[in-house]
Design an enzyme around this catalytic site. Structure first.
Site, PDB file in Angstrom:
ATOM      1  N   GLU A 104       0.837  -1.211   0.000  1.00  7.18           N
ATOM      2  CA  GLU A 104       0.000   0.000   0.000  1.00  7.18           C
ATOM      3  C   GLU A 104       0.874   1.265   0.000  1.00  7.18           C
ATOM      4  OE1 GLU A 104      -3.579   1.899   2.793  1.00  7.18           O
ATOM      5  OE2 GLU A 104      -2.202   0.411   3.625  1.00  7.18           O
TER       6      GLU A 104
ATOM      7  N   CYS B 179      -5.535  -3.073   2.960  1.00  7.18           N
ATOM      8  CA  CYS B 179      -5.263  -2.943   4.391  1.00  7.18           C
ATOM      9  C   CYS B 179      -6.513  -3.044   5.283  1.00  7.18           C
ATOM     10  CB  CYS B 179      -4.502  -1.639   4.626  1.00  7.18           C
ATOM     11  SG  CYS B 179      -3.494  -1.626   6.137  1.00  7.18           S
TER      12      CYS B 179
ATOM     13  N   LYS C 120      -9.616   2.595  -2.221  1.00  5.52           N
ATOM     14  CA  LYS C 120      -9.870   2.040  -0.887  1.00  5.52           C
ATOM     15  C   LYS C 120     -11.206   2.531  -0.342  1.00  5.52           C
ATOM     16  CE  LYS C 120      -7.392   1.451   3.532  1.00  5.52           C
ATOM     17  NZ  LYS C 120      -6.162   1.842   4.252  1.00  5.52           N
TER      18      LYS C 120
END
Length: 276
Positions: A58, A161, A127
């Site tokens: 990331e 994540c 995200k």
């Protein structure tokens, strides 16, 4: 012979094998130039193992230098896309290209890039779940679309994540048929046990491979866990890195996903109309 042993025998014969490698980088805080250079060296080294898919972590171009995104975010992710396209075509390898601070018309997104070995950008995932503990919500715009993508007739999913703490989001992908989940992350060392436990759970409950690429090293505010993982659909760890910068590689066999889903048909037995 156990259920697992029977399925292992089947899938060893009828294999759909893919080699994946995770580049567990030590990311230089707020220094894209240095990070491109580091990534290039790791990619060259990783290709000695002849992977089919390379995975980066990331925000690998900037790290969590969020307060300087106006200066260092990648306009429409074009510099990173160009970099990955060149590497993909040079090495004939697919990229789950980690995520990048991507400046668009509405602000900066944390964007996962999927690029084929021909250099085609086939998907970008922003995200969805922003992590307030690291101030993401103050500097980043949340996405809304799924991370599904297809490579060589295989349906995969990519998430970032904090997304792994939302099992219903992962199930939204695997219920459509995704056979492997790619996770790119900057997961802190303080919650290493959560990282390992959540990823194993996501593999078991979705009967899929999990390929999770975390970063190593530290920034001014965090020590990161490393421990990138490749997990099979039984929830067993095939390969795990340590804390330091590393290249983690393993072979996955997608036939195993098909056989396990036949043996224990959880997707057929779901009752989604009763869940909400």
């Amino acid at each position: 012979m156990t259920c697992k042993e029977k399925i292992q025998n089947i899938y060893e014969v009828r294999g759909l094998k893919i080699k994946v490698s995770c580049l567990q980088m030590d990311i230089a805080f707020g220094d894209p130039v240095r990070n491109y250079q580091s990534a290039e060296k790791l990619i060259e080294k990783a290709m000695e193992k002849h992977p089919d898919i390379l995975v980066l972590p990331e925000l690998w171009t900037t790290g969590y230098d969020l307060t300087r995104l106006d200066e260092i975010a990648d306009q429409h992710a074009m510099q990173t896309i160009t970099f990955l396209q060149a590497a993909a075509k040079k090495h004939k390898v697919h990229f789950v290209g980690g995520s990048v601070a991507n400046r668009g018309e509405k602000g900066v997104s944390n964007t996962l890039l999927i690029i084929t070995k021909e250099g085609e950008v086939i998907h970008q995932y922003d995200k969805l779940h922003l992590f307030k503990l690291m101030d993401e919500h103050l500097f980043l715009e949340a996405g809304s679309k799924k991370g599904l993508f297809q490579v060589e007739d295989h349906l995969f999913a990519g998430v970032i994540c904090y997304d792994i703490r939302f099992p219903e989001w992962i199930r939204a992908h695997t219920s459509e048929g995704a056979v492997a989940l790619f996770v790119v992350a900057e997961w802190p060392a303080a919650r290493l046990q959560h990282w390992r436990t959540l990823l194993i759970a996501r593999a078991i409950e979705n009967q899929c491979y999990v390929i999770a690429c975390n970063r190593s090293g530290s920034d001014p505010n965090n020590q990161f866990a490393g421990h990138s993982l490749i997990i099979d659909p039984w929830g067993e760890i095939i390969a795990e890195a340590g804390e330091q910068e590393d290249i983690l590689s393993a072979e996955i066999n997608l036939e195993l996903v098909k056989e396990i889903r036949k043996q224990i048909p959880i997707f057929e037995d779901r009752k989604p109309n009763s869940y909400y």
